[in-house]
Design an enzyme around this catalytic site. Structure first.
Site, PDB file in Angstrom:
ATOM      1  N   LYS A 251      -3.079   0.460   9.015  1.00  0.00           N
ATOM      2  CA  LYS A 251      -3.309  -0.488   7.919  1.00  0.00           C
ATOM      3  C   LYS A 251      -2.026  -1.216   7.578  1.00  0.00           C
ATOM      4  CE  LYS A 251      -5.787   0.784   4.365  1.00  0.00           C
ATOM      5  NZ  LYS A 251      -6.306   1.560   3.215  1.00  0.00           N
TER       6      LYS A 251
ATOM      7  N   HIS B 181     -17.327   3.643   1.272  1.00  0.00           N
ATOM      8  CA  HIS B 181     -16.365   2.832   0.516  1.00  0.00           C
ATOM      9  C   HIS B 181     -16.906   2.667  -0.904  1.00  0.00           C
ATOM     10  CE1 HIS B 181     -13.426  -0.745   0.497  1.00  0.00           C
ATOM     11  NE2 HIS B 181     -13.894  -0.624  -0.734  1.00  0.00           N
TER      12      HIS B 181
ATOM     13  N   ARG C 175      -7.212  -8.637  -8.591  1.00  0.00           N
ATOM     14  CA  ARG C 175      -7.878  -9.929  -8.734  1.00  0.00           C
ATOM     15  C   ARG C 175      -9.366  -9.687  -8.931  1.00  0.00           C
ATOM     16  NH1 ARG C 175     -10.474  -9.832  -3.874  1.00  0.00           N
ATOM     17  NH2 ARG C 175      -9.360  -8.974  -2.079  1.00  0.00           N
TER      18      ARG C 175
ATOM     19  N   HIS D 198     -14.191  -3.934   9.255  1.00  0.00           N
ATOM     20  CA  HIS D 198     -13.550  -3.628   7.974  1.00  0.00           C
ATOM     21  C   HIS D 198     -13.771  -4.717   6.920  1.00  0.00           C
ATOM     22  CE1 HIS D 198     -11.672  -0.251   9.957  1.00  0.00           C
ATOM     23  NE2 HIS D 198     -11.142  -1.056  10.852  1.00  0.00           N
TER      24      HIS D 198
ATOM     25  N   LYS E  11       0.808  -1.217   0.000  1.00  0.00           N
ATOM     26  CA  LYS E  11       0.000   0.000   0.000  1.00  0.00           C
ATOM     27  C   LYS E  11       0.843   1.269   0.000  1.00  0.00           C
ATOM     28  CE  LYS E  11      -4.164  -1.963   2.070  1.00  0.00           C
ATOM     29  NZ  LYS E  11      -3.795  -3.350   1.768  1.00  0.00           N
TER      30      LYS E  11
ATOM     31  N   GLU F 212     -10.079   0.848  -5.244  1.00  0.00           N
ATOM     32  CA  GLU F 212     -10.901   1.157  -4.079  1.00  0.00           C
ATOM     33  C   GLU F 212     -10.640   2.587  -3.607  1.00  0.00           C
ATOM     34  OE1 GLU F 212     -11.048  -1.725  -1.027  1.00  0.00           O
ATOM     35  OE2 GLU F 212     -11.429  -3.381  -2.409  1.00  0.00           O
TER      36      GLU F 212
ATOM     37  N   GLY G 247      -8.877  -7.411   2.818  1.00  0.00           N
ATOM     38  CA  GLY G 247      -9.951  -8.154   3.463  1.00  0.00           C
ATOM     39  C   GLY G 247     -10.161  -7.806   4.923  1.00  0.00           C
ATOM     40  N   GLY G 248      -9.727  -6.601   5.328  1.00  0.00           N
ATOM     41  CA  GLY G 248      -9.915  -6.190   6.712  1.00  0.00           C
ATOM     42  C   GLY G 248      -8.867  -6.724   7.666  1.00  0.00           C
TER      43      GLY G 248
END
Length: 635
Positions: free
Chosen positions: A162, A212, A301, A239, A116, A279, A168-169
């Site tokens: 994060k 989101h 993906r 999340h 990220k 996102e 996926g949280g």
């Protein structure tokens, strides 16, 4: 064109890919672990190969076994689905090096978006707006508690921790105040290390009215990139997405054009091929505005929620994946894509809502899911008799509705969820029903805090309604009468029978006199003669003839700390004889990829500590006991 496809995944996504492959005339190969030997995806595929023990780390996450299975069966392509190895660039490269087709983006594209911190820098260079915060840069990778605490204070609370390799949280925590930062950072880094083998984190400013929003993009090897519009995935818990829909409520055309154009720029910046999702986090305090929407991450993906995009565009994204992986161009140009109707997806999980959404495991003795009908689509990898194991994600199914309008889609989804009945494994069906029928959801008043904000409205019904007990009593009586067990019917001489059934649901006992004239008999009994299953607003209850079955003397009220599900002990914070306060963390269990902290129920002293770090525990095992302090009331 791909001739034989190996699917490096399991469950509903494996079944989903098999369906499209079959329609395209492509042969399929499934892989399976010990736990999945009798799974639905194994039976649906043309061939299946066993790849190891039940833990994913010894089977589905071992790339060498996946590639060997492809070679063994003569498969010429591998589709990773989502999760597991789907965003592992090294595995993607190994597939290509083995002379196989990788149904996904190029390894370099995965690497570019996989971390990220690097992805945010790349997006800023591409002119894509990013969330304010702290991102480590090359040469300055100090991840100490002291450094990150200082950066969090500079950003200002609340902040979001994060994992830079997360998704996926996992490895994500919101921190509201400074005194909680160190403990949340420790937990976040540990979860990230377990999930992604990388415990580095970044920090972002927590947006107070967040939505989101994500955009589906698709690229090919000919330089084409298109978007398939946006999805709203704001309804989340811990999340993790719970409800997704397309298009996003309240999105005007100008904002849609801006956000989708930014998503295409992001995909082109990494020379993207295949299906991907950009996102964004939106500050919705003043509605959806292009200048208040920020890049969060890219998922390289296919997404879990891809069916809602398929429903509104009429596109089969898996078909596109197979075509593009075979070297074909994207079948449609941007101007040929349009939005038609509104679609909503609900994720049906095996979890105990009343117990704080703990995972629920076991064999599905009953599994009634909505039928695929007009406006309803069900994606699942299980059926009656399937086992929900503690080794994998607890998803039972995805229930998707398509309507001519959002209101129509909500009505169809609510109706579909109302018919869900699974037992004895618990599910979140009733919770989902209450979500999609909530007035605030219908009004489009959405943020990622929706579930927390409406917590009181979404609490599960703890006891069966009178009419449910009445129906169950009638079913039990009918079972016995049909089986010539006349003892329950009593003596009759041309007079109405007076019938009373004593039943138990959980810890409560009931005496019921069923009224034949008032309620129907649409709820059938199970094979066991003393149990009936009834449903009300998608909540399922088992009721039985009145007889006791205890599960041991220990209970939370006695200070016993009981394992709420089977799992692995990943941290023990106390020792025998240690004094604790109410709410202190005692230990942490990990099950189905998530951490669950067990805390002290009251002030007291820890005794009989049986749990040890790294140990496996079974459901209802007593892990330790908290002896109450003299002034504490254990009740």
């Amino acid at each position: 064109m791909i001739q034989k496809l190996l699917i490096a995944n399991r469950g509903e996504i494996a079944c989903r890919i098999i369906r499209t492959a079959r329609e395209m005339g492509v042969a399929t190969v499934a892989v399976y672990s010990d736990a999945d030997a009798k799974a639905l995806h194994v039976r649906q595929a043309d061939e299946a190969v066993h790849i190891g023990p039940s833990p994913a780390a010894e089977s589905y996450l071992v790339g060498e076994k996946i590639i060997a299975a492809a070679k063994q069966t003569g498969a010429d392509a591998i589709h990773p689905g989502y999760g597991f190895l789907s965003e592992n660039a090294d595995f993607a490269q190994s597939v290509l090096d083995a002379g196989l087709i990788w149904v996904g983006p190029k390894p370099d594209s995965i690497r570019a978006m996989g971390l990220k911190d690097a992805a945010k820098t790349l997006m800023m260079d591409a002119g894509v707006p990013v969330t304010p915060g702290y991102t480590p840069v090359s040469g300055d990778e100090d991840q100490s508690v002291e450094r990150l605490t200082k950066e969090a204070e500079a950003i200002g609370y609340p902040v979001l921790i994060k994992a830079i390799a997360g998704g996926g949280g996992k490895g994500m925590r919101k921190v509201d105040k400074a005194e909680n930062f160190a403990a949340d950072l420790e937990s976040c880094k540990r979860e990230a290390k377990a999930s992604f083998s990388n415990d580095e984190v970044l920090l972002e400013k927590w947006i107070t009215s967040p939505r989101h929003i994500e955009v589906q993009v698709f690229g090919d090897s000919h330089g084409n990139v298109v978007h398939l519009f946006e999805r709203d995935c704001s309804l989340q818990r811990r999340h993790q997405k719970v409800i997704e829909e397309a298009p996003a409520p309240g999105m005007d055309e100008a904002t849609r054009e801006a956000i989708c154009a930014a998503a295409v720029r992001a995909a082109k910046a990494v020379d993207y091929e295949g299906a991907g999702t950009i996102e964004f986090i939106a500050d919705a305090s003043e509605g959806l505005r292009a200048d208040r929407i920020f890049f969060m991450e890219m998922n390289t993906r296919l997404q879990v929620e891809h069916p809602v995009t398929e429903e509104i565009t009429g596109v089969d994204l898996v078909e596109w994946q197979l075509l593009v992986a075979s070297g074909e161009p994207i079948p449609l140009k941007q101007e040929e894509l349009s939005i038609n109707g509104h679609a909503i997806e609900a994720r049906l999980y095996a979890e105990d809502v009343a117990a704080g959404f703990l995972p629920s495991t076991g064999t599905l003795e009953r599994c009634h899911l909505p039928d695929d009908a007009e406006g309803v689509r069900v994606e699942t990898g299980i059926e009656r008799g399937s086992a929900v194991s503690p080794f994998y994600d607890p998803m039972i199914a995805k229930v998707v509705s398509l309507g001519s309008s959002r209101d129509d889609a909500i009505y169809r989804l609510g109706t579909a969820l109302e018919g869900v009945a699974v037992w004895p494994v618990k599910s979140n069906a009733g919770f989902l029903f209450d979500l999609v029928t909530h007035p605030a959801f219908a009004a489009g008043d959405l943020t990622t805090a929706f579930i927390a904000d409406h917590e009181n409205d979404l609490k599960p019904m703890m006891q069966p309604k009178a009419e449910m007990l009445n129906r169950a009593a009638m079913e039990l009586l009918e079972y016995y009468e049909d089986g010539d067990r006349r003892a329950l019917s009593g003596f009759r001489l041309n007079a109405p029978v007076n019938r009373t059934v004593r039943m138990r649901s959980g810890k409560e006992a009931y005496a019921v006199e069923p009224n034949d004239d008032r309620f129907d008999r649409s709820f059938s009994s199970l094979a066991a003669p003393d149990i009936a299953l009834v449903s009300y607003r998608a909540d399922t209850f088992a009721v039985s003839l009145d007889h006791e079955r205890g599960t041991g003397a220990a209970s939370a009220a006695d200070g016993a700390i009981i394992a709420p599900m089977p799992g692995k002990v990943i941290a023990v914070d106390v020792t025998d004889g240690q004094t604790v306060k109410a709410g202190d963390r005692l230990m942490v269990l990990e099950a189905m990829k998530m951490e669950h902290a067990l805390t002290a129920p009251f002030d007291g002293t820890v005794t009989d500590l049986e749990a040890s770090e790294g140990g496996q525990v079974q459901v209802e095992a007593v892990l330790c006991i908290v002896e109450p302090a003299p002034e504490a009331d254990p009740a």
